[in-house]
Enzyme design. Structure first.
Site, mmCIF file in Angstrom:
data_model
loop_
_atom_site.group_PDB
_atom_site.id
_atom_site.type_symbol
_atom_site.label_atom_id
_atom_site.label_comp_id
_atom_site.label_asym_id
_atom_site.label_seq_id
_atom_site.Cartn_x
_atom_site.Cartn_y
_atom_site.Cartn_z
ATOM 1 N NE ARG A 1 -60.848 58.122 -105.507
ATOM 2 C CZ ARG A 1 -61.377 56.999 -105.043
ATOM 3 N NH1 ARG A 1 -62.668 56.941 -104.772
ATOM 4 N NH2 ARG A 1 -60.648 55.928 -104.864
ATOM 5 C CG ASP B 1 -50.713 51.297 -99.164
ATOM 6 O OD1 ASP B 1 -51.712 51.481 -98.426
ATOM 7 O OD2 ASP B 1 -50.491 50.226 -99.753
ATOM 8 C CE LYS C 1 -64.821 52.677 -92.479
ATOM 9 N NZ LYS C 1 -63.806 53.731 -92.584
ATOM 10 C CE1 TYR D 1 -66.130 50.984 -95.362
ATOM 11 C CE2 TYR D 1 -68.282 50.854 -94.323
ATOM 12 C CZ TYR D 1 -67.259 51.605 -94.876
ATOM 13 O OH TYR D 1 -67.374 52.985 -94.925
ATOM 14 C CB ILE E 1 -71.475 60.439 -97.108
ATOM 15 C CG1 ILE E 1 -71.600 60.427 -95.571
ATOM 16 C CG2 ILE E 1 -70.988 61.801 -97.614
ATOM 17 C CD1 ILE E 1 -72.608 61.363 -94.965
ATOM 18 C CG ASN F 1 -61.212 60.333 -95.146
ATOM 19 O OD1 ASN F 1 -62.405 60.317 -94.882
ATOM 20 N ND2 ASN F 1 -60.775 60.321 -96.412
ATOM 21 C CB ALA G 1 -57.471 64.251 -98.879
HETATM 22 P P1 NAP Z 1 -63.842 57.515 -101.642
HETATM 23 O O1 NAP Z 1 -64.570 58.569 -102.400
HETATM 24 O O2 NAP Z 1 -63.802 56.123 -102.201
HETATM 25 O O3 NAP Z 1 -62.346 58.013 -101.362
HETATM 26 C C1 NAP Z 1 -61.440 57.181 -100.685
HETATM 27 C C2 NAP Z 1 -60.120 57.898 -100.526
HETATM 28 O O4 NAP Z 1 -59.231 57.035 -99.801
HETATM 29 C C3 NAP Z 1 -59.442 58.226 -101.836
HETATM 30 O O5 NAP Z 1 -58.792 59.465 -101.730
HETATM 31 C C4 NAP Z 1 -58.409 57.102 -101.991
HETATM 32 O O6 NAP Z 1 -57.254 57.475 -102.731
HETATM 33 C C5 NAP Z 1 -58.016 56.912 -100.539
HETATM 34 N N1 NAP Z 1 -57.396 55.620 -100.260
HETATM 35 C C6 NAP Z 1 -57.894 54.376 -100.483
HETATM 36 N N2 NAP Z 1 -57.011 53.449 -100.081
HETATM 37 C C7 NAP Z 1 -55.925 54.120 -99.608
HETATM 38 C C8 NAP Z 1 -54.686 53.724 -99.049
HETATM 39 N N3 NAP Z 1 -54.361 52.443 -98.892
HETATM 40 N N4 NAP Z 1 -53.811 54.693 -98.683
HETATM 41 C C9 NAP Z 1 -54.113 56.004 -98.834
HETATM 42 N N5 NAP Z 1 -55.274 56.437 -99.348
HETATM 43 C C10 NAP Z 1 -56.162 55.504 -99.732
HETATM 44 O O7 NAP Z 1 -64.433 57.338 -100.162
HETATM 45 P P2 NAP Z 1 -65.371 58.312 -99.267
HETATM 46 O O8 NAP Z 1 -66.783 57.953 -99.546
HETATM 47 O O9 NAP Z 1 -64.908 59.712 -99.400
HETATM 48 O O10 NAP Z 1 -65.024 57.745 -97.819
HETATM 49 C C11 NAP Z 1 -64.022 58.330 -96.989
HETATM 50 C C12 NAP Z 1 -64.058 57.627 -95.627
HETATM 51 O O11 NAP Z 1 -65.364 57.748 -95.058
HETATM 52 C C13 NAP Z 1 -63.776 56.122 -95.717
HETATM 53 O O12 NAP Z 1 -63.045 55.695 -94.585
HETATM 54 C C14 NAP Z 1 -65.161 55.510 -95.686
HETATM 55 O O13 NAP Z 1 -65.164 54.186 -95.201
HETATM 56 C C15 NAP Z 1 -65.870 56.471 -94.737
HETATM 57 N N6 NAP Z 1 -67.330 56.442 -94.875
HETATM 58 C C16 NAP Z 1 -67.925 56.767 -96.065
HETATM 59 C C17 NAP Z 1 -69.313 56.711 -96.158
HETATM 60 C C18 NAP Z 1 -70.039 57.053 -97.429
HETATM 61 O O14 NAP Z 1 -71.266 56.869 -97.452
HETATM 62 N N7 NAP Z 1 -69.383 57.553 -98.457
HETATM 63 C C19 NAP Z 1 -70.074 56.323 -95.046
HETATM 64 C C20 NAP Z 1 -69.426 56.000 -93.868
HETATM 65 C C21 NAP Z 1 -68.049 56.061 -93.789
HETATM 66 P P3 NAP Z 1 -57.131 57.151 -104.329
HETATM 67 O O15 NAP Z 1 -58.123 58.083 -104.992
HETATM 68 O O16 NAP Z 1 -55.743 57.453 -104.676
HETATM 69 O O17 NAP Z 1 -57.527 55.702 -104.482
#
Ligand code: NAP
Length: 248
Positions: free
Chosen positions: A16, A64, A160, A156, A189, A91, A14
């Site tokens: 970002r 992690d 999912k 990916y 998104i 998430n 969370a």
């Molecule tokens: P994001 O901006 O890249 O943020 C990812 C978050 O996950 C960050 O807070 C990151 O922490 C954390 N993270 C990554 N690896 C981790 C780990 N091993 N343990 C704990 N935390 C971890 O991604 P987002 O776009 O908000 O996406 C959030 C979720 O929605 C994801 O599962 C993504 O696949 C899904 N999603 C996103 C979209 C889209 O269009 N954006 C579409 C469909 C699904 P750090 O900052 O510390 O690295």
């Protein structure tokens, strides 16, 4: 009164993007929020400060999600701090996009561990407090590509799609204990995860979406709050798309 008054919500990833927006919305709705991050310590501290500034209750944990032992330890710490976990939001997620021809074993494993194994790790860990409370809501962040597939995202999309199968299984296993499990499938998104994409490509995507725009993190966090709350008490085992009509 907020929709999540006094509920303890644990959100992975969370610092970002979508997770951050979920944390903000949950605190607004009266929840006590525990959230995790992997490397963004400063962003996590800033979020914790923002969430607690007006009397909100929230705490960030570096953990992690892909590591089984860290997940168990995290939940122990959260229960020590907040007494229980009412809602788990799996998430945290990453992408390592490339065509299968070029995909390395490491890129496959990293994505499957962070996006799919993490949900197993965290769900195993919260089951005990949820069974004790005889209630709970688990929400897994899937994606429309988990339903449709996507060239260049075999790792990916598989992670999912795996989350959707996991969601339906957990809903069947734990429904009798009043523990619900649903998946959210966001479309496109606009967050840091998508920020590195070429603007021309992004504009073409926006144009191809029936609602003619990319989604915002708030579009996803609104549904997340609903699924976390008692408003969705009779909804389990479902995958709900938040995609502007991209996938019907
Ligand atoms: P994001 O901006 O890249 O943020 C990812 C978050 O996950 C960050 O807070 C990151 O922490 C954390 N993270 C990554 N690896 C981790 C780990 N091993 N343990 C704990 N935390 C971890 O991604 P987002 O776009 O908000 O996406 C959030 C979720 O929605 C994801 O599962 C993504 O696949 C899904 N999603 C996103 C979209 C889209 O269009 N954006 C579409 C469909 C699904 P750090 O900052 O510390 O690295």
């Amino acid at each position: 009164m907020g929709l999540l008054e006094n509920k303890v919500v644990l959100i992975t990833g969370a610092s970002r993007g979508i997770g951050r927006s979920i944390a903000v919305e949950c605190v607004k709705q009266g929840a006590k929020v525990a959230f995790t991050y992997l490397s963004s310590a400063e962003k996590a501290k800033a979020l914790e400060d923002e969430l607690t500034a007006n009397g909100g209750i929230a705490k960030g944990f570096k953990s992690d999600a892909s590591d089984f032992d860290q997940a168990q330890q995290l939940v122990e710490e959260v229960v020590k701090e907040f007494e229980t976990v009412d809602v788990l939001i799996n998430n945290a997620g990453i992408t390592r996009d490339t065509l299968l021809m070029r995909m390395t074993e490491e890129q496959w494993d990293e994505v499957i561990s962070t996006n799919l194994k993490s949900a197993f790790n965290l769900t195993k860990a919260v089951i005990r407090p949820m069974l004790k409370a005889r209630s709970g809501s688990i929400i897994n962040m899937s994606s429309v590509v988990g339903v449709s597939g996507n060239a260049g995202q075999a790792n990916y999309a598989a992670s999912k799609a795996g989350l959707i199968g996991f969601t339906k299984s957990i809903a069947q296993e734990l429904g009798s204990r009043n523990i619900r499990c649903n998946a959210i499938a966001p479309g496109f998104i606009e967050t840091e995860m998508t920020g590195s994409l070429d603007e021309k490509v992004v504009q073409e995507w926006r144009n191809s979406i029936p609602l003619k725009r990319g989604g915002t993190p708030e579009d996803v966090s609104n549904l997340t709050v609903f699924l976390a709350s008692d408003m969705s008490a009779y909804i389990t085992g479902q995958t709900l798309n938040v995609c502007g009509g991209m996938l019907m």
